[in-house]
Scaffold this motif. Sequence first.
Motif, PDB file in Angstrom:
ATOM      1  N   PHE A 150       0.861  -1.170   0.000  1.00  0.00           N
ATOM      2  CA  PHE A 150       0.000   0.000   0.000  1.00  0.00           C
ATOM      3  C   PHE A 150       0.905   1.231   0.000  1.00  0.00           C
ATOM      4  O   PHE A 150       1.638   1.478   0.965  1.00  0.00           O
ATOM      5  N   VAL A 151       0.892   1.980  -1.096  1.00  0.00           N
ATOM      6  CA  VAL A 151       1.726   3.172  -1.228  1.00  0.00           C
ATOM      7  C   VAL A 151       0.824   4.335  -1.621  1.00  0.00           C
ATOM      8  O   VAL A 151      -0.003   4.192  -2.527  1.00  0.00           O
ATOM      9  N   ARG A 152       1.002   5.453  -0.935  1.00  0.00           N
ATOM     10  CA  ARG A 152       0.200   6.629  -1.261  1.00  0.00           C
ATOM     11  C   ARG A 152       0.566   7.166  -2.634  1.00  0.00           C
ATOM     12  O   ARG A 152       1.734   7.190  -3.011  1.00  0.00           O
ATOM     13  N   ILE A 153      -0.464   7.583  -3.363  1.00  0.00           N
ATOM     14  CA  ILE A 153      -0.273   8.209  -4.674  1.00  0.00           C
ATOM     15  C   ILE A 153      -1.138   9.453  -4.738  1.00  0.00           C
ATOM     16  O   ILE A 153      -2.059   9.639  -3.950  1.00  0.00           O
ATOM     17  N   ASN A 154      -0.869  10.273  -5.721  1.00  0.00           N
ATOM     18  CA  ASN A 154      -1.666  11.460  -5.982  1.00  0.00           C
ATOM     19  C   ASN A 154      -2.834  11.043  -6.863  1.00  0.00           C
ATOM     20  O   ASN A 154      -2.640  10.419  -7.906  1.00  0.00           O
ATOM     21  N   SER A 155      -4.047  11.386  -6.465  1.00  0.00           N
ATOM     22  CA  SER A 155      -5.241  10.984  -7.216  1.00  0.00           C
ATOM     23  C   SER A 155      -5.304  11.605  -8.603  1.00  0.00           C
ATOM     24  O   SER A 155      -5.877  11.037  -9.520  1.00  0.00           O
ATOM     25  N   ILE A 156      -4.739  12.780  -8.750  1.00  0.00           N
ATOM     26  CA  ILE A 156      -4.779  13.463 -10.040  1.00  0.00           C
ATOM     27  C   ILE A 156      -3.779  12.834 -11.009  1.00  0.00           C
ATOM     28  O   ILE A 156      -4.054  12.662 -12.183  1.00  0.00           O
ATOM     29  N   ASN A 157      -2.587  12.483 -10.500  1.00  0.00           N
ATOM     30  CA  ASN A 157      -1.560  11.859 -11.321  1.00  0.00           C
ATOM     31  C   ASN A 157      -1.145  10.561 -10.642  1.00  0.00           C
ATOM     32  O   ASN A 157      -0.308  10.567  -9.747  1.00  0.00           O
ATOM     33  N   GLU A 158      -1.712   9.454 -11.059  1.00  0.00           N
ATOM     34  CA  GLU A 158      -1.459   8.169 -10.401  1.00  0.00           C
ATOM     35  C   GLU A 158      -0.039   7.654 -10.603  1.00  0.00           C
ATOM     36  O   GLU A 158       0.356   6.676 -10.003  1.00  0.00           O
ATOM     37  N   ASN A 159       0.751   8.313 -11.459  1.00  0.00           N
ATOM     38  CA  ASN A 159       2.163   7.960 -11.587  1.00  0.00           C
ATOM     39  C   ASN A 159       3.005   8.672 -10.538  1.00  0.00           C
ATOM     40  O   ASN A 159       4.191   8.427 -10.421  1.00  0.00           O
ATOM     41  N   SER A 160       2.392   9.578  -9.802  1.00  0.00           N
ATOM     42  CA  SER A 160       3.092  10.336  -8.775  1.00  0.00           C
ATOM     43  C   SER A 160       2.893   9.651  -7.424  1.00  0.00           C
ATOM     44  O   SER A 160       1.867   9.820  -6.773  1.00  0.00           O
ATOM     45  N   ILE A 161       3.898   8.864  -7.030  1.00  0.00           N
ATOM     46  CA  ILE A 161       3.792   8.148  -5.751  1.00  0.00           C
ATOM     47  C   ILE A 161       4.473   8.962  -4.662  1.00  0.00           C
ATOM     48  O   ILE A 161       5.271   9.856  -4.934  1.00  0.00           O
ATOM     49  N   TYR A 162       4.158   8.625  -3.417  1.00  0.00           N
ATOM     50  CA  TYR A 162       4.740   9.283  -2.258  1.00  0.00           C
ATOM     51  C   TYR A 162       5.586   8.273  -1.490  1.00  0.00           C
ATOM     52  O   TYR A 162       5.085   7.585  -0.598  1.00  0.00           O
ATOM     53  N   PRO A 163       6.886   8.171  -1.837  1.00  0.00           N
ATOM     54  CA  PRO A 163       7.746   7.209  -1.140  1.00  0.00           C
ATOM     55  C   PRO A 163       7.823   7.462   0.364  1.00  0.00           C
ATOM     56  O   PRO A 163       8.096   6.542   1.133  1.00  0.00           O
ATOM     57  N   SER A 164       7.564   8.691   0.795  1.00  0.00           N
ATOM     58  CA  SER A 164       7.614   8.971   2.233  1.00  0.00           C
ATOM     59  C   SER A 164       6.572   8.155   2.997  1.00  0.00           C
ATOM     60  O   SER A 164       6.717   7.919   4.193  1.00  0.00           O
ATOM     61  N   SER A 165       5.553   7.682   2.284  1.00  0.00           N
ATOM     62  CA  SER A 165       4.501   6.901   2.950  1.00  0.00           C
ATOM     63  C   SER A 165       4.964   5.507   3.365  1.00  0.00           C
ATOM     64  O   SER A 165       4.256   4.818   4.095  1.00  0.00           O
ATOM     65  N   VAL A 166       6.149   5.084   2.930  1.00  0.00           N
ATOM     66  CA  VAL A 166       6.679   3.771   3.318  1.00  0.00           C
ATOM     67  C   VAL A 166       8.034   3.871   4.011  1.00  0.00           C
ATOM     68  O   VAL A 166       8.739   2.874   4.130  1.00  0.00           O
ATOM     69  N   CYS A 167       8.395   5.035   4.479  1.00  0.00           N
ATOM     70  CA  CYS A 167       9.720   5.202   5.107  1.00  0.00           C
ATOM     71  C   CYS A 167       9.763   4.807   6.576  1.00  0.00           C
ATOM     72  O   CYS A 167      10.787   4.344   7.050  1.00  0.00           O
ATOM     73  N   LYS A 168       8.684   4.989   7.293  1.00  0.00           N
ATOM     74  CA  LYS A 168       8.673   4.656   8.726  1.00  0.00           C
ATOM     75  C   LYS A 168       8.067   3.276   8.979  1.00  0.00           C
ATOM     76  O   LYS A 168       8.418   2.601   9.925  1.00  0.00           O
ATOM     77  N   LYS A 169       7.130   2.890   8.141  1.00  0.00           N
ATOM     78  CA  LYS A 169       6.514   1.561   8.215  1.00  0.00           C
ATOM     79  C   LYS A 169       5.917   1.259   6.853  1.00  0.00           C
ATOM     80  O   LYS A 169       5.628   2.155   6.068  1.00  0.00           O
ATOM     81  N   VAL A 170       5.762  -0.030   6.580  1.00  0.00           N
ATOM     82  CA  VAL A 170       5.222  -0.456   5.298  1.00  0.00           C
ATOM     83  C   VAL A 170       4.090  -1.439   5.553  1.00  0.00           C
ATOM     84  O   VAL A 170       4.205  -2.328   6.401  1.00  0.00           O
ATOM     85  N   LYS A 171       3.006  -1.242   4.836  1.00  0.00           N
ATOM     86  CA  LYS A 171       1.839  -2.108   4.980  1.00  0.00           C
ATOM     87  C   LYS A 171       1.715  -2.955   3.721  1.00  0.00           C
ATOM     88  O   LYS A 171       1.761  -2.438   2.609  1.00  0.00           O
ATOM     89  N   ILE A 172       1.580  -4.281   3.940  1.00  0.00           N
ATOM     90  CA  ILE A 172       1.496  -5.197   2.801  1.00  0.00           C
ATOM     91  C   ILE A 172       0.208  -6.009   2.875  1.00  0.00           C
ATOM     92  O   ILE A 172      -0.421  -6.109   3.927  1.00  0.00           O
ATOM     93  N   LEU A 173      -0.134  -6.581   1.735  1.00  0.00           N
ATOM     94  CA  LEU A 173      -1.235  -7.526   1.625  1.00  0.00           C
ATOM     95  C   LEU A 173      -0.632  -8.814   1.087  1.00  0.00           C
ATOM     96  O   LEU A 173      -0.101  -8.851  -0.028  1.00  0.00           O
ATOM     97  N   THR A 174      -0.674  -9.875   1.888  1.00  0.00           N
ATOM     98  CA  THR A 174      -0.086 -11.150   1.472  1.00  0.00           C
ATOM     99  C   THR A 174      -1.021 -11.859   0.491  1.00  0.00           C
ATOM    100  O   THR A 174      -2.182 -11.480   0.339  1.00  0.00           O
ATOM    101  N   GLY A 175      -0.500 -12.906  -0.136  1.00  0.00           N
ATOM    102  CA  GLY A 175      -1.308 -13.712  -1.049  1.00  0.00           C
ATOM    103  C   GLY A 175      -2.467 -14.399  -0.353  1.00  0.00           C
ATOM    104  O   GLY A 175      -3.439 -14.792  -0.987  1.00  0.00           O
TER     105      GLY A 175
END
Length: 183
Positions: free
Chosen positions: A36-61
């Motif tokens: 789960f990585v934050r992105i900008n809704s207007i430009n979905e190619n614009s991700i926010y890497p800062s959203s995974v710097c302190k903790k990262v949330k995953i979805l397993t198979g």
Amino acid sequence: MRLLLFSLLFSSFVHSQKFDGYVVTNANDTIRCKFFVRINSINENSIYPSSVCKKVKILTGKGEEITYKPLEIKSFYFIGPECDFKFVSLKEDKKQFYHEVTLGKINLYKIYFSSTGMEFSNGVILSNGKLHTIAGFGLRKKFGEFIKDYPELYNKWMNTDEYKLNQFTELVFLYNDHFKNKL
């Protein structure tokens, strides 16, 4: 008041998207997952890497949502819309994940942070067990100390206009390439 209004409006344009990748645990197990990585809704190619710097949330198979902090895993990798990212835990700082840019005689990482809805990054060099942020005033001199054993490159960096301040990442690649077969 304007800043508060801007922040409230901007936050409505940010949401998370899932990206494919994997986590490497401290036991060297690899878990394929979605991040789960934050992105900008207007430009979905614009991700926010800062959203995974302190903790990262995953979805397993298996459909489990798991959150990891830097102490809990070695690294993670995800495929972004425009480029791929590998983040690592460093024993020198277990408070955040570092984006691994290149390894060699100089190990270069990036750290990300956001302010007023904008994403920023700083270069970080790991040398002799210490982390050195390469940003702000004195950047040319500070970075020059790391490449002084390559006199030609050092001279171009310190004494000419051939390289701009924002090109130190390019110089790390040149420096590491120069020393690749000499280590």
